[in-house]
Design a protein around this motif. Sequence first.
Motif, PDB file in Angstrom:
ATOM      1  N   LYS A  41      12.947  -6.526  10.308  1.00  0.00           N
ATOM      2  CA  LYS A  41      13.155  -5.921   9.296  1.00  0.00           C
ATOM      3  C   LYS A  41      11.781  -5.548   8.789  1.00  0.00           C
ATOM      4  O   LYS A  41      10.936  -6.102   9.546  1.00  0.00           O
ATOM      5  N   ALA A  42      11.474  -4.780   7.555  1.00  0.00           N
ATOM      6  CA  ALA A  42      10.142  -4.287   7.230  1.00  0.00           C
ATOM      7  C   ALA A  42       9.466  -5.707   6.983  1.00  0.00           C
ATOM      8  O   ALA A  42      10.167  -6.431   6.169  1.00  0.00           O
ATOM      9  N   SER A  43       8.263  -5.789   6.924  1.00  0.00           N
ATOM     10  CA  SER A  43       7.317  -6.837   6.359  1.00  0.00           C
ATOM     11  C   SER A  43       6.328  -6.253   5.508  1.00  0.00           C
ATOM     12  O   SER A  43       5.633  -5.188   5.804  1.00  0.00           O
ATOM     13  N   SER A  44       5.754  -7.024   4.689  1.00  0.00           N
ATOM     14  CA  SER A  44       4.703  -6.697   3.889  1.00  0.00           C
ATOM     15  C   SER A  44       3.274  -6.485   4.641  1.00  0.00           C
ATOM     16  O   SER A  44       2.487  -5.353   4.433  1.00  0.00           O
ATOM     17  N   ALA A  45       3.154  -7.131   5.554  1.00  0.00           N
ATOM     18  CA  ALA A  45       1.817  -7.142   6.391  1.00  0.00           C
ATOM     19  C   ALA A  45       2.045  -5.974   7.343  1.00  0.00           C
ATOM     20  O   ALA A  45       0.957  -5.128   7.487  1.00  0.00           O
ATOM     21  N   ALA A  46       3.209  -5.575   7.824  1.00  0.00           N
ATOM     22  CA  ALA A  46       3.211  -4.525   8.907  1.00  0.00           C
ATOM     23  C   ALA A  46       3.181  -3.214   8.344  1.00  0.00           C
ATOM     24  O   ALA A  46       2.556  -2.449   8.548  1.00  0.00           O
ATOM     25  N   THR A  47       4.111  -3.068   7.174  1.00  0.00           N
ATOM     26  CA  THR A  47       3.911  -1.675   6.556  1.00  0.00           C
ATOM     27  C   THR A  47       2.408  -1.504   5.746  1.00  0.00           C
ATOM     28  O   THR A  47       2.137  -0.298   5.699  1.00  0.00           O
TER      29      THR A  47
ATOM     30  N   GLU B  28      -0.441  -2.439   7.059  1.00  0.00           N
ATOM     31  CA  GLU B  28      -0.988  -2.134   8.425  1.00  0.00           C
ATOM     32  C   GLU B  28      -0.710  -0.633   8.689  1.00  0.00           C
ATOM     33  O   GLU B  28      -1.850   0.106   9.098  1.00  0.00           O
ATOM     34  N   TRP B  29       0.509  -0.535   8.758  1.00  0.00           N
ATOM     35  CA  TRP B  29       1.048   1.034   8.920  1.00  0.00           C
ATOM     36  C   TRP B  29       0.227   2.154   8.183  1.00  0.00           C
ATOM     37  O   TRP B  29      -0.343   2.951   8.441  1.00  0.00           O
ATOM     38  N   ALA B  30       0.217   1.964   6.953  1.00  0.00           N
ATOM     39  CA  ALA B  30      -0.457   2.485   5.889  1.00  0.00           C
ATOM     40  C   ALA B  30      -2.152   2.833   6.136  1.00  0.00           C
ATOM     41  O   ALA B  30      -2.635   3.691   5.918  1.00  0.00           O
TER      42      ALA B  30
ATOM     43  N   TYR C 155      -3.359   2.467   9.061  1.00  0.00           N
ATOM     44  CA  TYR C 155      -3.320   3.518  10.420  1.00  0.00           C
ATOM     45  C   TYR C 155      -3.323   5.099  10.018  1.00  0.00           C
ATOM     46  O   TYR C 155      -3.801   5.698  10.772  1.00  0.00           O
ATOM     47  N   HIS C 156      -2.809   5.174   8.870  1.00  0.00           N
ATOM     48  CA  HIS C 156      -2.481   6.756   8.441  1.00  0.00           C
ATOM     49  C   HIS C 156      -3.018   6.923   6.932  1.00  0.00           C
ATOM     50  O   HIS C 156      -2.520   7.371   6.286  1.00  0.00           O
ATOM     51  N   PRO C 157      -4.543   7.170   7.096  1.00  0.00           N
ATOM     52  CA  PRO C 157      -5.050   7.248   5.745  1.00  0.00           C
ATOM     53  C   PRO C 157      -5.107   8.471   4.960  1.00  0.00           C
ATOM     54  O   PRO C 157      -5.324   8.686   3.885  1.00  0.00           O
ATOM     55  N   ALA C 158      -4.462   9.441   5.786  1.00  0.00           N
ATOM     56  CA  ALA C 158      -4.321  11.033   5.368  1.00  0.00           C
ATOM     57  C   ALA C 158      -2.942  10.927   4.974  1.00  0.00           C
ATOM     58  O   ALA C 158      -2.526  12.021   3.800  1.00  0.00           O
ATOM     59  N   VAL C 159      -2.086   9.947   4.714  1.00  0.00           N
ATOM     60  CA  VAL C 159      -0.915   9.862   4.218  1.00  0.00           C
ATOM     61  C   VAL C 159      -0.938   8.894   2.863  1.00  0.00           C
ATOM     62  O   VAL C 159      -1.136   7.859   2.934  1.00  0.00           O
ATOM     63  N   GLY C 160      -0.415   9.416   1.702  1.00  0.00           N
ATOM     64  CA  GLY C 160      -0.456   8.473   0.809  1.00  0.00           C
ATOM     65  C   GLY C 160       0.826   7.574   0.430  1.00  0.00           C
ATOM     66  O   GLY C 160       1.627   7.957   1.140  1.00  0.00           O
ATOM     67  N   TYR C 161       0.418   6.474   0.202  1.00  0.00           N
ATOM     68  CA  TYR C 161       1.278   5.286   0.080  1.00  0.00           C
ATOM     69  C   TYR C 161       1.496   4.499  -1.143  1.00  0.00           C
ATOM     70  O   TYR C 161       0.433   4.764  -1.911  1.00  0.00           O
ATOM     71  N   LYS C 162       2.521   3.915  -1.282  1.00  0.00           N
ATOM     72  CA  LYS C 162       3.004   3.041  -2.774  1.00  0.00           C
ATOM     73  C   LYS C 162       3.143   1.905  -2.507  1.00  0.00           C
ATOM     74  O   LYS C 162       3.961   1.595  -1.346  1.00  0.00           O
ATOM     75  N   ARG C 163       3.279   1.111  -3.511  1.00  0.00           N
ATOM     76  CA  ARG C 163       3.883  -0.141  -3.636  1.00  0.00           C
ATOM     77  C   ARG C 163       5.504  -0.096  -3.828  1.00  0.00           C
ATOM     78  O   ARG C 163       5.889   0.842  -4.600  1.00  0.00           O
ATOM     79  N   PHE C 164       6.291  -0.598  -3.040  1.00  0.00           N
ATOM     80  CA  PHE C 164       7.770  -0.406  -3.218  1.00  0.00           C
ATOM     81  C   PHE C 164       8.250  -1.777  -4.231  1.00  0.00           C
ATOM     82  O   PHE C 164       9.135  -2.496  -3.460  1.00  0.00           O
ATOM     83  N   GLY C 165       8.035  -1.366  -5.337  1.00  0.00           N
ATOM     84  CA  GLY C 165       8.519  -2.429  -6.393  1.00  0.00           C
ATOM     85  C   GLY C 165       8.060  -3.823  -5.848  1.00  0.00           C
ATOM     86  O   GLY C 165       6.861  -4.173  -5.682  1.00  0.00           O
ATOM     87  N   GLY C 166       8.791  -4.893  -6.226  1.00  0.00           N
ATOM     88  CA  GLY C 166       8.719  -6.192  -6.004  1.00  0.00           C
ATOM     89  C   GLY C 166       8.925  -6.662  -4.730  1.00  0.00           C
ATOM     90  O   GLY C 166       8.947  -7.833  -4.346  1.00  0.00           O
ATOM     91  N   THR C 167       9.129  -5.773  -3.757  1.00  0.00           N
ATOM     92  CA  THR C 167       9.471  -6.145  -2.277  1.00  0.00           C
ATOM     93  C   THR C 167       8.204  -6.564  -1.450  1.00  0.00           C
ATOM     94  O   THR C 167       8.268  -7.142  -0.518  1.00  0.00           O
ATOM     95  N   ARG C 168       7.076  -6.147  -2.105  1.00  0.00           N
ATOM     96  CA  ARG C 168       5.756  -6.104  -1.370  1.00  0.00           C
ATOM     97  C   ARG C 168       5.458  -5.458  -0.187  1.00  0.00           C
ATOM     98  O   ARG C 168       4.710  -5.600   0.595  1.00  0.00           O
TER      99      ARG C 168
END
Length: 497
Positions: A5-11, A13-15, A17-30
């Motif tokens: 499943k998705a993990s806080s560390a891996a997502t 890290e993924w963000a 890797y892709h600095p040109a793409v905007g990312y956001k915190r997914f609520g309280g899921t981390r």
Amino acid sequence: MNPGKASSAATAEWAAYHPAVGYKRFGGTRLTVSAAGFGSYRIDAAVELHRAALRYSLLQGINLVDTSANYGDGASERLIGEVLTELLSAGELRRDQLVIVSKVGYLQGANYRLSQRLKQEGRPFPELVEYGAGLEHCVHPEFIEEQLTRSLDRLQLEQLDGYLLHNPEYYLNWAAQHGMPKDEARREYMRRIEAAFRHLEREADRGRIAFYGVSSNTFPAAAEDYAHTALDELWDIAERISKAHRFRCIQLPANLLETGAFTERNQRGGATAAEFAREKELAVLVNRPLNAFAGHRLIRLADVPSSPEAGAADVEAGLARLQTLERTLAADLLPRIAGDAASAAVTGSSTLAHWRQYGAYAAWMDGLRQRIVPAVQRQMAPLLALAQNAPELDRWSREYVSEINHAIKQASLVYQSEARRDAEAISARAAAADPDWADAGSLSRLAIRALRTSDSVSCVLVGMRSEAYVRDVLAELGSPAADKPRGAAWSRLGGGV
């Protein structure tokens, strides 16, 4: 089946890797998710263009995919499963970098046929909402369990990140149609949702989902609306079940015309749904960012190219010419050539007569593709076969096709002109509502920007059915714009055209 499943560390890290793409915190899921997600309402495993778009979007940094069991009668989930398996097997992505969300509730297509068979066998799904021909709805634990198994199988996953009840307010709509008192209907509605939540907690314990939630079109509705889904009451249910509950996500419609998520104060204490979600750290997925309903009109939030002006009188004149040709065909040509006027009757003017009822350009274009053009082609097919050996009929057919194409073009120009004026007015009003939105460059990008820069929104679901759509969305995500509270801007924007 793909584990994990998705993990806080891996997502996170993924963000990185892709600095040109905007990312956001997914609520309280981390978890960390791309500000725009791949919405898969109209994607299909049989369409290679859709497969390529999904693959491209994932490789370019989009890491949230939203689907549902009823999208494409399961074909959407199948496509996602096939693409994920391909990329995971090739080592191009890891499962823990991706957030996969699906939904449950609708019985259409294969699910509807299954329901009819089970009813005939005397073992129907419990608490089934028999809404209409070809459409039922259910959020009973027995149905949820069965459907989750099927979704995981199509997605080729051992675990979903998010699993949402899909428009459970169908029960309230059904109750209203059957004259049930509102208070009674709402008590039963919440009882059913509590039973579903309790089952979803068990599914989380089993490791088949990481978190759960609700997708409802009526989260933004007025509190007194019969079909309103009260987010604060859902939160109370989850808290009652367990202080460590996994109710972590909601999904709702919002766009430049439908602003209720940010402006309708329908929660206890006078908060909006968006404000309540932010307070409780509920992740908010927004659907229909580019398809807005204004009254009974569906308005596509996209720029409309300039075109020659046309009026309703031009269309009506074209319909009159079609009627004259149809009378000539029925009264003269067919009796002389075929001996039977009914064998190849053509009534394209009647097919087009209600052209104004589509209301807006997007609905008109869908109507053309799905109903009007196929109907005219079916009518013309036998006539064109006869015309191969009848020069006079061939000349008539050529003139008729020219006239009906002209009438369609004139109607399209009327709608296009109206859509362009609407788009210009919406753009101007949105740009005035918030200076951060003013330089988006196009109406579609402005519509996405308004949502993605609102701090209560976790991810905007966009139907990216081609690589060109993906590139346009990525270009917007790469544009700098602050993520902050924008309730005042949404209030200034208001709603409607």
